[in-house]
Motif scaffolding. Sequence first.
Motif: not given
Length: 353
Positions: A127-156
């Motif tokens: 955030q300090d080096n690239y601004g608020w857009t990238v600062g918020f966008g990065t955790p949003t992208m990581l949260a999306g990856i976490a959502f897909v990962s959690f959903m991938a274990g549906l059958g287990y």
Amino acid sequence: MLQQQHTSQPGTYGTCFLTTLIGAYMADSWWGNYSTVMRFFIIYLAGMTSLTLSASLSKLKHSPLFTYLGLYMISLGSGSIKPCLTAFGADQFDNTDTSAKASFFSWYFVSIKLGTFFVSTVIVWIQDNYGWTVGFGTPTMLAGIAFVSFMAGLGYYRYCKPSGSPFTRLCQVIVAATRKHYFNVLEENDSVLYQAKGKSEIVPGNEQLEHTPEFSFLDKAAIVTSSDFSNSGAVNPWRLCTMSQVEEFKSIIRMLPIWATFILSSMVPTLESSVFVEEAMVMDTHVGSLNIPPASLSSFNVIAIVMFAPIYDKIIVPIVCKFTTKEGGMSHFQRAGVGSLFFCSCSLISCNC
């Protein structure tokens, strides 16, 4: 924007913990833990996306409404997920496997702190080096990856069906006991109290509890009368409750002093992040050639917790087990007491610094 962030932080932080009641109720009554996590995770992602858009789109940068909408959507999603995620993790273990459960919760807590450390260091640097857009966008992208990962274990995963709202069960005890206020129950004769006889009357995952003499007024809810049954023989839960159901209510009453005691100690972590930022903004945060951002000062607390958790789990617990001969070293109540003692001592020391 940093000033606005840490002044609004206590409100969103409090909302986050208040909305845990919503997630817990929906999971117990309707959806179950997994479905509740997935649905509120979507709300959480929508809130993160809203913050990212408010920081990147010129038309939304000066719109407090859109910003606060994102913040409170995050609070709703994150808060509602909290009780369901821990309960869902516990569902993956047998009730008798207490040591594995204890280890799971320890490492679950460590993973949360590692995430906090990552946010307060790497994300702050971004955030300090690239601004608020990238600062918020990065955790949003990581949260999306976490959502897909959690959903991938549906059958287990191991799933538990919703057992009904505990609030309804508590209200049933109060109503049934009030209706039978004119009955008397002898402490030495608990045979007149109704106990579940079939699996349909037992909440999944709950055990039948032994009768205790305290709060005897509530025992009246379990006294059997002819008016407690319908013509078909079905029990009216608002007129007759099981003895275990009454004991559940008693257990909650016994926990109220503990809960009230921890209210004040829980206020300190709530203000911790905002106070650390305020202090860091007027401090010289240079360590040699390294300049530590004010928002990263809270990472030192995380470092201490992450370092101590494995030491506690692998070294302290085995040593304590030798003296107490208890599995896990200490009971949950004893752990809470020892932790509160250290917490209060450290708080007093910090106040005098």
